[in-house]
Design an enzyme around this catalytic site. Structure first.
Site, PDB file in Angstrom:
ATOM      1  CG  ASP A  30      -6.518  -4.901  -6.903  1.00 34.28           C
ATOM      2  OD1 ASP A  30      -7.006  -4.670  -5.785  1.00 34.28           O
ATOM      3  OD2 ASP A  30      -5.330  -5.272  -7.063  1.00 34.28           O
ATOM      4  CB  ILE A  31      -2.169  -2.730  -9.557  1.00 36.01           C
ATOM      5  CG1 ILE A  31      -1.080  -2.553 -10.598  1.00 36.01           C
ATOM      6  CG2 ILE A  31      -1.588  -3.203  -8.236  1.00 36.01           C
ATOM      7  CD1 ILE A  31      -0.128  -1.394 -10.296  1.00 36.01           C
ATOM      8  CG  ASN A  87      -9.771  -7.023   2.802  1.00 36.43           C
ATOM      9  OD1 ASN A  87     -10.653  -7.849   2.991  1.00 36.43           O
ATOM     10  ND2 ASN A  87      -8.954  -7.080   1.764  1.00 36.43           N
ATOM     11  N   GLY A  93      -6.943  -7.758   7.074  1.00 32.51           N
ATOM     12  CA  GLY A  93      -6.183  -7.831   5.833  1.00 32.51           C
ATOM     13  C   GLY A  93      -6.068  -6.519   5.089  1.00 32.51           C
ATOM     14  CD  GLN A  94      -7.988  -0.688   5.827  1.00 26.88           C
ATOM     15  OE1 GLN A  94      -8.464  -0.908   6.937  1.00 26.88           O
ATOM     16  NE2 GLN A  94      -8.206   0.445   5.177  1.00 26.88           N
ATOM     17  CG  HIS A 100      -9.786  -0.401  -0.615  1.00 28.34           C
ATOM     18  ND1 HIS A 100      -8.990   0.092   0.391  1.00 28.34           N
ATOM     19  CD2 HIS A 100      -9.467  -1.706  -0.743  1.00 28.34           C
ATOM     20  CE1 HIS A 100      -8.215  -0.882   0.847  1.00 28.34           C
ATOM     21  NE2 HIS A 100      -8.498  -1.980   0.182  1.00 28.34           N
ATOM     22  CG  HIS A 102     -11.155  -5.705  -2.366  1.00 30.13           C
ATOM     23  ND1 HIS A 102      -9.965  -5.869  -3.041  1.00 30.13           N
ATOM     24  CD2 HIS A 102     -10.831  -5.231  -1.140  1.00 30.13           C
ATOM     25  CE1 HIS A 102      -8.958  -5.514  -2.242  1.00 30.13           C
ATOM     26  NE2 HIS A 102      -9.461  -5.122  -1.089  1.00 30.13           N
TER      27      HIS A 102
END
Ligand code: 5GP
Ligand code: ZN
Length: 113
Positions: A30-31, A87, A93-94, A100, A102
């Site tokens: 994750d960035i 999410n 909260g998507q 994906h 997390h």
């Protein structure tokens, strides 16, 4: 080129630190990590959200979950544990509409977040 960020990452058309890939699943860092280890596990096939998943996506989504086990082994968190979360939708909260998982690890996870 796809206008979906995670499709582009999976196709290596956008940069990401990929940590695992096979014919169905790609995992990358994750960035904006929210835990000491924060990876995203995505199916190569574009599924916008869990609410769009079909019954025949079961195998692909199951493989994403099993990649989490593999990542836990690779990062050394099998015993200590980790969180896998998806999410879904605006109130879930998507932000990126390509399913994906997390994978977060490295500190105690709050019960509700
Ligand atoms: P969501 O809120 O949709 O569940 O999570 C999207 C995640 O994607 C966020 O944790 C965010 O940091 C991550 N993200 C957004 N843009 C990029 C990007 O360009 N590259 C990577 N590696 N992660 C991204
Ligand atoms: Zn996509």
């Amino acid at each position: 080129m796809s206008d979906c960020l995670f499709c582009r990452i999976a196709a290596r058309q956008s940069p990401a630190e990929i940590v695992y890939e096979d014919d169905a699943v790609v995992a990358f860092k994750d960035i904006y990590p929210k835990a000491p280890v924060h990876l995203l596990i995505v199916p190569r096939r574009h599924i916008a959200s869990l609410t769009d998943a079909r019954d025949d996506d079961a195998n692909t989504l199951g493989r994403c979950v099993l990649v989490a086990r593999r990542l836990a082994e690779a990062t050394g968190y099998s015993e200590r544990g980790f969180r896998l979360s998806v999410n879904t939708g605006p109130e879930g909260g998507q932000v990126v509409y390509h399913v994906h998982f997390h994978f977060t690890a490295g500190r105690r996870q709050r019960a509700d977040a």
